[in-house]
Design a protein around this motif. Structure first.
Motif, short mmCIF file in Angstrom:
data_model
loop_
_atom_site.label_atom_id
_atom_site.label_comp_id
_atom_site.label_asym_id
_atom_site.label_seq_id
_atom_site.Cartn_x
_atom_site.Cartn_y
_atom_site.Cartn_z
N PRO A 102 104.33 33.29 -24.87
CA PRO A 102 105.46 34.13 -25.28
C PRO A 102 106.26 33.52 -26.45
N PHE A 103 106.42 32.20 -26.44
CA PHE A 103 107.11 31.52 -27.54
C PHE A 103 106.38 31.76 -28.86
N PHE A 104 105.05 31.61 -28.84
CA PHE A 104 104.25 31.83 -30.04
C PHE A 104 104.43 33.26 -30.56
N PHE A 105 104.27 34.25 -29.69
CA PHE A 105 104.37 35.64 -30.13
C PHE A 105 105.78 35.98 -30.61
N GLU A 106 106.79 35.39 -29.99
CA GLU A 106 108.17 35.59 -30.45
C GLU A 106 108.33 35.06 -31.87
N LYS A 107 107.84 33.87 -32.14
CA LYS A 107 107.94 33.27 -33.48
C LYS A 107 107.14 34.07 -34.50
N LEU A 108 105.94 34.51 -34.13
CA LEU A 108 105.11 35.27 -35.05
C LEU A 108 105.77 36.61 -35.38
N SER A 109 106.24 37.31 -34.37
CA SER A 109 106.90 38.59 -34.56
C SER A 109 108.14 38.44 -35.44
N LYS B 11 108.39 42.27 -37.44
CA LYS B 11 107.85 43.50 -36.87
C LYS B 11 107.39 43.23 -35.44
N SER B 12 107.26 44.31 -34.69
CA SER B 12 106.77 44.22 -33.32
C SER B 12 105.23 44.13 -33.34
N ILE B 13 104.70 43.26 -32.50
CA ILE B 13 103.24 43.09 -32.42
C ILE B 13 102.82 43.01 -30.95
N ALA B 14 101.52 43.22 -30.71
CA ALA B 14 100.99 43.05 -29.35
C ALA B 14 101.14 41.59 -28.95
N LYS B 15 101.64 41.35 -27.75
CA LYS B 15 101.96 39.99 -27.33
C LYS B 15 101.06 39.49 -26.20
N THR C 204 98.72 39.71 -40.04
CA THR C 204 99.31 39.17 -41.25
C THR C 204 98.45 39.50 -42.47
N PRO C 205 99.08 39.93 -43.56
CA PRO C 205 98.30 40.14 -44.79
C PRO C 205 97.60 38.84 -45.20
#
Length: 185
Positions: A28-35, A40-44, A62-63
């Motif tokens: 969850p920490f990773f997806f929070e930082k990535l988002s 933007k909202s992403i699948a977590k 990510t582009p």
């Protein structure tokens, strides 16, 4: 615990959940930082990404021109996360690691996590892994299977001569896909 290693020439260990405990708040920490970095909202959940690795998630949301920069930024945050937690060795994985080492079998750690965070966790858990023995997925090589194929080629090993040791159904599926022996901890 005894395991028949007579035909094994290369052993691939997963790290998180195999050699070192996992932290339930890490993903969850990773997806929070990535988002947050993408704004933007992403699948977590890793099941939404083809290779179920941190790098695969980054590459898929990510582009291309931003991937390396973003990977490097999040790797620093994940290493800080790793430094802020307590990590302990896992008994079964470490017993197998000792057995493999005792038999002088070539081994490597292959992780879908970040290399610096993985080395930090291992060190904090009392496992001193040589940096050159730890392979982590990245934006150019987001698949653990691709890294394992490279290691097999480098070691001149056929699939039946490789033992993969991991904790997840994904580790097991990867081993099956490559025709490797597999032991689930």
């Amino acid at each position: 615990m005894q395991f028949d290693l007579s035909d094994i020439q290369l052993c691939i260990f997963d790290l998180d959940g195999t050699l070192v405990n996992s932290a339930t708040d890490e993903i969850p920490f990773f997806f929070e930082k990535l988002s947050k970095r993408l704004d933007k909202s992403i699948a977590k959940n890793f099941t939404h990404y083809p290779h179920r690795t941190f790098a695969s998630a980054i590459n898929n949301v990510t582009p291309e021109h931003r991937r390396t920069e973003l990977y490097d930024l999040i790797e620093k945050e994940m290493n800080n996360f790793a430094r802020s937690r307590l990590w302990s060795p896992l008994k079964m994985g470490n017993e197998l690691f000792k057995q493999v080492s005792k038999h002088n079998i070539n081994w490597r750690v292959v992780t879908g996590n970040f290399k610096s965070a993985s080395l930090t966790k291992a060190s904090m858990a009392g496992l001193e892994l040589p940096i050159e023995a730890v392979y982590a997925t990245d934006v150019k090589s987001e698949s653990k299977a691709k890294l394992i194929k490279y290691l097999m080629k480098e070691s001149h090993c056929l699939p039946h001569q490789v033992l993969s040791i991991g904790d997840s159904s994904y580790d097991k599926a990867t081993a099956k896909q490559l025709g490797l022996n597999f032991f689930q901890v």
